[in-house]
Scaffold this active site. Structure first.
Site, PDB file in Angstrom:
ATOM      1  N   ASP A 221       0.766  -1.268   0.059  1.00  0.00           N
ATOM      2  CA  ASP A 221      -0.087   0.033  -0.127  1.00  0.00           C
ATOM      3  C   ASP A 221       0.872   1.228   0.142  1.00  0.00           C
ATOM      4  OD1 ASP A 221      -2.193   1.865   0.200  1.00  0.00           O
ATOM      5  OD2 ASP A 221      -2.367   1.452   2.466  1.00  0.00           O
TER       6      ASP A 221
ATOM      7  N   ASP B  51      -2.438   5.737  -5.033  1.00  0.00           N
ATOM      8  CA  ASP B  51      -2.374   4.554  -3.983  1.00  0.00           C
ATOM      9  C   ASP B  51      -2.687   3.298  -4.520  1.00  0.00           C
ATOM     10  OD1 ASP B  51      -3.196   3.270  -1.728  1.00  0.00           O
ATOM     11  OD2 ASP B  51      -5.132   4.508  -1.295  1.00  0.00           O
TER      12      ASP B  51
END
Length: 419
Positions: free
Chosen positions: A92, A299
């Protein structure tokens, strides 16, 4: 965070400590396959700013781990503890936290693989409330046992709670040699929400001073990394890669770059989106007022691209106008999403994303994903926020370099299944 068709933001605790085992190349880089520094605040630096992590030795070849592409996420495999236990964590770029579920885990979400048991590891040690690492966490609390407790809350109500600890992480280099490093990580004891049963935690690659990337920094040649994410629904036996250090620089034919925008929140990688062209039709990000720098963040933990409604609405309308099919209506599974019924992959328009100084072309592979058999949906979603999220569907099949020294992000069209 990271669940198809969910926007996760508004983190109460923007922290974690995580550093994986590493292997250095001849010029200081290393590579990890995916299944998405020299900071004095790093838990591996003492008061004299001396690195206190422990490597067995450096190797000239790459470090790798297995990749699993599952449910629109990229899970990286590492081994922690002594004896080692395999962990699969979501990669992430939108957060700094590194954690895994640990025994005991009362009320935790179900996971298929066994949870890490600290009592079975000879190298596990808790981190106290008085430690420098704990003081870095704004929302840290002290347990009755004087342990440093953390809480990470996501906008979809997912929660990660546990204690900070130190442990050994072990990985295997491409030559089969073992590389190990002492790390600080989150041992989760109360984790709930939208995590699926294959996800054992998270590996944060954000820009904060305690993220995986920040803690590595110049130790491995440079403060940069690159990733090549697989398209949605790729055969899980195929691996994609993430690389750290000098070897991770994205160069060569077809590379375009856009500036990283520094903001008060150091974790997200902010860039500036000027607009998106649908075929030959340009849709500006902001047609009514001055364009704000850093209006989008990259992201890898969020599958969909999520944009403010005043940009998304005309964009989706133009996409619909250029598709010679009627969208699905009155299907509860579809809801308000722009979806179509088709027996094959949807032949939608090419979208060109206009970042500041960089045009990135998205094919239907990036912009329409299957919701269920015979139904493909637009891989973008609207929100009422001002800042957009450029998700991992749109990042697939690009070698993307995050260079935190020159403050730029580079994109290179790449078949990531061949990397």
């Amino acid at each position: 965070m990271f669940h198809p068709y969910f926007l996760v933001a508004s983190i109460l605790l923007n922290y974690f400590i995580g550093l994986l085992a590493t292997t250095a190349s001849n010029n200081g880089g290393f590579t990890v396959e995916l299944i998405h520094p020299d900071s004095p605040k790093s838990p591996f630096y003492n008061a004299n700013k001396t690195f206190t992590g422990r490597l067995n030795k450096y190797y000239p070849n790459a470090l790798q781990s297995q990749v699993t592409a599952l449910n629109a996420q990229h899970l990286m495999k590492v081994s922690i503890g002594t004896p080692p236990v395999d962990i699969y964590g979501i990669v992430d770029t939108g957060s700094d936290i590194v954690w895994t579920q640990c025994v005991p885990c009362d009320g935790c979400y179900k996971q298929i693989n066994p949870m890490f048991d600290p009592q079975k590891s000879s190298t596990y040690s808790d981190i106290s409330c008085q430690s420098g690492q704990c003081r870095l966490i704004d929302s840290a609390t002290c347990s009755p046992q004087n342990l440093c407790s953390y809480t990470y809350v996501y906008a979809d109500a997912s929660i990660a709670q546990g204690v900070l600890a130190k442990e050994k992480v072990t990985m295997i280099s491409t030559s089969g040699q073992t590389v190990s490093l002492d790390i600080a990580f989150g041992c989760g004891h109360n984790d709930t929400g939208t995590f699926n049963d294959h996800e054992m935690g998270l590996i944060g690659l954000g820009g904060g001073s305690v993220s995986f990337v920040s803690q590595i920094g110049s130790i491995f040649g440079s403060n940069r990394f690159s990733q090549c994410l697989l398209p949605y629904d790729t055969d899980p036996s195929i691996a994609s890669k993430i690389s750290f250090g000098n070897d991770s620089e994205v160069v060569g034919d077809g590379v375009v770059s856009t500036p990283l925008v520094a903001k008060e929140d150091k974790t997200p990688y902010f860039v500036t989106l000027e607009g998106i062209s649908v075929g030959d039709t340009y849709v500006p990000f902001n047609s009514s007022r001055k364009l704000s720098k850093g209006n989008v963040l990259l992201d890898s933990g969020t599958p969909q691209t999520i944009m403010p409604f005043d940009f998304y609405d005309p964009l989706a309308a133009e996409v619909q106008r250029q598709i010679a099919m009627d969208p699905i209506k009155d299907d509860p599974d579809v809801g308000t999403q722009l979806c179509y019924r088709t027996k094959t992959n949807l032949d939608g328009p090419i979208l060109t994303v206009h970042f500041e100084g960089a045009n990135v072309q998205l094919m239907p592979l990036h912009t329409f994903v299957p919701l269920k058999d015979g139904v493909y949906c637009f891989a973008m979603q609207e929100s009422d926020g001002d800042v957009g999220i450029y998700g991992n569907y749109a990042q697939a099949n690009f070698l993307i370099g995050f260079d935190r020294e020159t403050m730029k992000v580079s994109f290179k069209p790449t078949n990531c299944t061949k990397q």
